[in-house]
Scaffold this motif. Sequence first.
Motif, PDB file in Angstrom:
ATOM      1  N   GLU A 213       0.814  -1.216   0.000  1.00 21.76           N
ATOM      2  CA  GLU A 213       0.000   0.000   0.000  1.00 21.76           C
ATOM      3  C   GLU A 213       0.848   1.266   0.000  1.00 21.76           C
ATOM      4  N   ASP A 214       2.131   1.141   0.387  1.00 16.75           N
ATOM      5  CA  ASP A 214       3.066   2.263   0.343  1.00 16.75           C
ATOM      6  C   ASP A 214       3.475   2.494  -1.120  1.00 16.75           C
ATOM      7  N   PRO A 215       3.287   3.721  -1.657  1.00 11.46           N
ATOM      8  CA  PRO A 215       3.606   3.971  -3.075  1.00 11.46           C
ATOM      9  C   PRO A 215       5.039   3.610  -3.443  1.00 11.46           C
ATOM     10  N   GLU A 216       5.996   3.864  -2.537  1.00 13.40           N
ATOM     11  CA  GLU A 216       7.382   3.531  -2.850  1.00 13.40           C
ATOM     12  C   GLU A 216       7.592   2.025  -2.909  1.00 13.40           C
ATOM     13  N   VAL A 217       6.933   1.306  -2.020  1.00 12.67           N
ATOM     14  CA  VAL A 217       7.051  -0.154  -2.021  1.00 12.67           C
ATOM     15  C   VAL A 217       6.388  -0.721  -3.280  1.00 12.67           C
ATOM     16  N   PHE A 218       5.234  -0.181  -3.634  1.00 11.36           N
ATOM     17  CA  PHE A 218       4.572  -0.612  -4.871  1.00 11.36           C
ATOM     18  C   PHE A 218       5.506  -0.417  -6.061  1.00 11.36           C
ATOM     19  N   ALA A 219       6.097   0.759  -6.151  1.00  9.38           N
ATOM     20  CA  ALA A 219       6.969   1.054  -7.291  1.00  9.38           C
ATOM     21  C   ALA A 219       8.160   0.106  -7.344  1.00  9.38           C
ATOM     22  N   ALA A 220       8.773  -0.152  -6.180  1.00 12.71           N
ATOM     23  CA  ALA A 220       9.963  -0.999  -6.148  1.00 12.71           C
ATOM     24  C   ALA A 220       9.641  -2.456  -6.462  1.00 12.71           C
ATOM     25  N   THR A 221       8.509  -2.943  -5.960  1.00 14.75           N
ATOM     26  CA  THR A 221       8.189  -4.363  -6.113  1.00 14.75           C
ATOM     27  C   THR A 221       7.478  -4.671  -7.430  1.00 14.75           C
ATOM     28  N   HIS A 222       7.018  -3.625  -8.146  1.00 17.01           N
ATOM     29  CA  HIS A 222       6.293  -3.856  -9.392  1.00 17.01           C
ATOM     30  C   HIS A 222       7.049  -3.355 -10.625  1.00 17.01           C
ATOM     31  N   ALA A 223       8.242  -2.806 -10.426  1.00 11.18           N
ATOM     32  CA  ALA A 223       8.957  -2.208 -11.555  1.00 11.18           C
ATOM     33  C   ALA A 223       9.214  -3.220 -12.668  1.00 11.18           C
ATOM     34  N   LYS A 224       9.665  -4.399 -12.329  1.00 13.13           N
ATOM     35  CA  LYS A 224       9.982  -5.391 -13.359  1.00 13.13           C
ATOM     36  C   LYS A 224       8.721  -5.862 -14.079  1.00 13.13           C
ATOM     37  N   ILE A 225       7.662  -6.125 -13.333  1.00 20.93           N
ATOM     38  CA  ILE A 225       6.405  -6.555 -13.951  1.00 20.93           C
ATOM     39  C   ILE A 225       5.898  -5.480 -14.909  1.00 20.93           C
ATOM     40  N   LEU A 226       5.939  -4.217 -14.473  1.00 19.38           N
ATOM     41  CA  LEU A 226       5.450  -3.134 -15.320  1.00 19.38           C
ATOM     42  C   LEU A 226       6.331  -2.953 -16.551  1.00 19.38           C
ATOM     43  N   GLU A 227       7.627  -3.143 -16.397  1.00 17.25           N
ATOM     44  CA  GLU A 227       8.532  -3.078 -17.546  1.00 17.25           C
ATOM     45  C   GLU A 227       8.165  -4.141 -18.581  1.00 17.25           C
ATOM     46  N   LEU A 228       7.908  -5.352 -18.127  1.00 13.31           N
ATOM     47  CA  LEU A 228       7.540  -6.433 -19.039  1.00 13.31           C
ATOM     48  C   LEU A 228       6.217  -6.151 -19.733  1.00 13.31           C
ATOM     49  N   LEU A 229       5.291  -5.528 -19.013  1.00 18.39           N
ATOM     50  CA  LEU A 229       4.014  -5.163 -19.615  1.00 18.39           C
ATOM     51  C   LEU A 229       4.186  -4.080 -20.674  1.00 18.39           C
ATOM     52  N   HIS A 230       4.896  -3.015 -20.304  1.00 19.99           N
ATOM     53  CA  HIS A 230       5.012  -1.873 -21.204  1.00 19.99           C
ATOM     54  C   HIS A 230       5.867  -2.173 -22.437  1.00 19.99           C
ATOM     55  N   GLU A 231       6.770  -3.155 -22.311  1.00 18.21           N
ATOM     56  CA  GLU A 231       7.581  -3.548 -23.466  1.00 18.21           C
ATOM     57  C   GLU A 231       6.896  -4.618 -24.313  1.00 18.21           C
ATOM     58  N   GLY A 232       5.705  -5.005 -23.932  1.00 22.76           N
ATOM     59  CA  GLY A 232       4.950  -5.966 -24.731  1.00 22.76           C
ATOM     60  C   GLY A 232       5.375  -7.403 -24.552  1.00 22.76           C
ATOM     61  N   VAL A 233       6.163  -7.695 -23.514  1.00 21.72           N
ATOM     62  CA  VAL A 233       6.561  -9.086 -23.260  1.00 21.72           C
ATOM     63  C   VAL A 233       5.379  -9.871 -22.714  1.00 21.72           C
ATOM     64  N   VAL A 234       4.591  -9.241 -21.866  1.00 19.06           N
ATOM     65  CA  VAL A 234       3.391  -9.863 -21.318  1.00 19.06           C
ATOM     66  C   VAL A 234       2.215  -8.923 -21.552  1.00 19.06           C
ATOM     67  N   ASP A 235       0.992  -9.458 -21.360  1.00 23.04           N
ATOM     68  CA  ASP A 235      -0.202  -8.718 -21.776  1.00 23.04           C
ATOM     69  C   ASP A 235      -1.209  -8.485 -20.659  1.00 23.04           C
ATOM     70  N   GLY A 236      -1.179  -9.274 -19.614  1.00 22.15           N
ATOM     71  CA  GLY A 236      -2.173  -9.136 -18.563  1.00 22.15           C
ATOM     72  C   GLY A 236      -1.708  -9.813 -17.293  1.00 22.15           C
ATOM     73  N   LEU A 237      -2.527  -9.695 -16.233  1.00 20.81           N
ATOM     74  CA  LEU A 237      -2.091 -10.143 -14.917  1.00 20.81           C
ATOM     75  C   LEU A 237      -3.180 -10.923 -14.189  1.00 20.81           C
ATOM     76  N   ARG A 238      -2.739 -11.878 -13.398  1.00 22.75           N
ATOM     77  CA  ARG A 238      -3.562 -12.525 -12.379  1.00 22.75           C
ATOM     78  C   ARG A 238      -2.973 -12.118 -11.038  1.00 22.75           C
ATOM     79  N   VAL A 239      -3.772 -11.537 -10.156  1.00 19.07           N
ATOM     80  CA  VAL A 239      -3.286 -11.042  -8.866  1.00 19.07           C
ATOM     81  C   VAL A 239      -3.601 -12.063  -7.785  1.00 19.07           C
ATOM     82  N   ASP A 240      -2.560 -12.569  -7.152  1.00 17.10           N
ATOM     83  CA  ASP A 240      -2.721 -13.570  -6.107  1.00 17.10           C
ATOM     84  C   ASP A 240      -3.184 -12.924  -4.809  1.00 17.10           C
ATOM     85  N   HIS A 241      -4.194 -13.482  -4.175  1.00 16.19           N
ATOM     86  CA  HIS A 241      -4.640 -13.181  -2.813  1.00 16.19           C
ATOM     87  C   HIS A 241      -4.682 -11.684  -2.487  1.00 16.19           C
ATOM     88  N   PRO A 242      -5.507 -10.902  -3.156  1.00 12.80           N
ATOM     89  CA  PRO A 242      -5.597  -9.480  -2.806  1.00 12.80           C
ATOM     90  C   PRO A 242      -6.192  -9.240  -1.430  1.00 12.80           C
TER      91      PRO A 242
END
Length: 793
Positions: A213-242
Amino acid sequence: MPPAPAVPTATYRLQLQPDFPFSAATTAVPHLAALNISHLHLSPVLEAVPGSRHGYDVVDPTRVREELGGEEGLRELSRTARDHGLGLILDIVPNHMAMSPRHNPALWEVLRDGPSSPRARWFDIDWEAQGGQVLLPVLGGPLGEEADRLKVDGDVLRYHDHAFPLREGTAGLPLPRLLDAQWYRPVWWRLARTELNYRRFFSISELIGVRVEDPEVFAATHAKILELLHEGVVDGLRVDHPDGLADPGGYLRRLHEATGGRWTVVEKILADGEGLPASWPVAGTTGYDALRHVDGLFMDPAGFGELLDRYRAFAAPQTDRGGDWDATVRRAAYKVLTHELAAESDRLTRVATRLCATSPETALRDRAPWALRTALTELLVRLEVYRPYSPEDAATVVTEEAAAEARRAFAVPEEAGAVDVVRDLLLGRYGDGPAQAEFRTRFAQTASALRAKSVEDTAFYRYVPLLSATEVGGEPGDPAVGPDRFHAYCARVQRDWPATGTVLSTHDAKRSADVRAALHVLTECPGRWADVLAEASRGVEPVPDGQLAWAAWQTVFGLGPAGDERAREERVREALLKHVREAGLFTSWTEQEPPYEEAVARFVAAGPCGVPGRKVAELREALEPHIRANVLGAALVHLTMPGVPDLYQGTEREYRALVDPDNRTPPRFGENGDGGDGGGGRSEKEAVTRAALALRARRPEVFGTSASYEPLAAVGPAADHCLAFARSGEVVTAVTRLSLRLAESGGWRDTRLPLPRGRWADVREPGREFEREVRAAELFAASPVVLLERLPE
């Protein structure tokens, strides 16, 4: 090849692990593309604990897992998939990381530098508890017995294969002072139950909660996933245990913005009648609600009632107080709160006590910790959903009826006021400051862990009249679903969440769909089942307890023939050992009783997997046509109902698997498309699956977000045995339900299915055409399931 669609038409789940890395998935792409799915659905791909077979124990969210082939391996898989017109969906784990310091660089830094570490905000640690140290439950016994095994190695403290960083300047201290000087305290693993001071995943101390929930923690822990999304390597997400997150809605809104609105589904378990929060910017759930409704179609409600009576007679008095579902859940919840989640209950009580003691509201003052603990316990065990999400939501979750019951737990009426204090805090009646927000968050997180542990991991193993009803998201006390209820559910899905996920088998399923399909038939012949069981059980000694025996016989019935007898016995034995440990009635994971567990193993070998088990095998063989009807019916309904179907690896064919790790065996994709447990060659189930998926791929507008769903009602004496619906006026699905009851009542007779206007062709059997009203006996002459497509006029 055209690019993969933004919204999948169908996904295919692959369980990546060291024995099935990216390269194996890449090799399987041609076979999977030929199924006419649109996306591969990958289990977690970020760096995890070495050897992990599931990947949910992430240690470094900034890197793709090397054991799977690293980032280049993932990118190569993506390129190959795109060459075949497929996209990728990733499973991500925002709630927790592995509590493995030597593999987790962020955690290593926090344990070395303490709360002043820049990454301390990553982890949900109560630094005020335990004297400012993080409790690490890793020792095999009390410290006095294990001290000689703690060794200083430079600036590292080692214990067997564990490694911990030493605070600067402390390496030369004698052991007692050295331990006192650290930001952590290694302790006997049994202390985790009551003393742990970090949030974990359910009751798994090896997984530490992340403050995403901390914006800095979100940014740090999601940077790689978002990079893969924005570069078109992956297309969508399944979120475990929200539901484990502090603010699931806030997290999902941030994720939606960061991904640019990519297709995302959440692993949300919905109770019967509960809806997904409308404010969540997601496509829907991962599909356990669909699983419950599809399974329920093939259960006979009257037969389930009789089966329950037979179970009570067979298993009494060992059943959990007579086999009452609601009572079983309530008792399991009390047990979990005072045992597995005792530390979480303590932390929640501390938060409530501190809030009341420091509040300017006089109505909150003078509340004893024990009274608040009792009030919290009594309200938590009465929750019928995973958690509330807001003060407004809390009013429907923590009801006045539940509060009235909770007050009766107090002998002195004045002390029962603690219940009203807790409920009013949850409803936001005492403001919305940081302290109140923290209390509501901790309550919700504790509630979600309690629901998972008490229902899915305890009650499901204590209440077993029908094993196929004890599935994630299920309603074991009332599992049957009639056609009208199913149609109403599908209409809601098409209206509100048309791109939601749907599933029948998953990596978390207690049993695969085809095992459950066999077990559903028992609701159509409860007396026959009980008679066979009585004969098979005669003279089989020793029987550990009636409840376990009933579950064991159903397990071998559901699994059926599967490989060589020795392997089958091992699979059944391991599944049943897990069963009795989860149930916690005679043994458990932390307090194992070897004599009882040895008796379970002997019983499996001598009974269900021995000569007496042939009686059950003969019954299954006799019921095979009706098992076939359930397997094919569930598969076709799943693939053509509203939503995006997800196929678990190998389930395009007959796939019989028990609870994990049995269901995580790496798939084999051979020349014949063998990805399941059913042997070589093309199976009838695979033919149905391929036909439905090909039609979805060819006619996406018929099944997509703008499609329609129209129930079709059969008429005649066996009308209830036909479940049929049309999609967008262009495709008709018709399946047989409760086929054994149908046969016993005289078959279809003059039952007819009125079709929508036009001429209709059988998708699987070219040349078979129908129009207007068709006789059910003719429609289902060759197969218990039919898929029709409207011919051009």
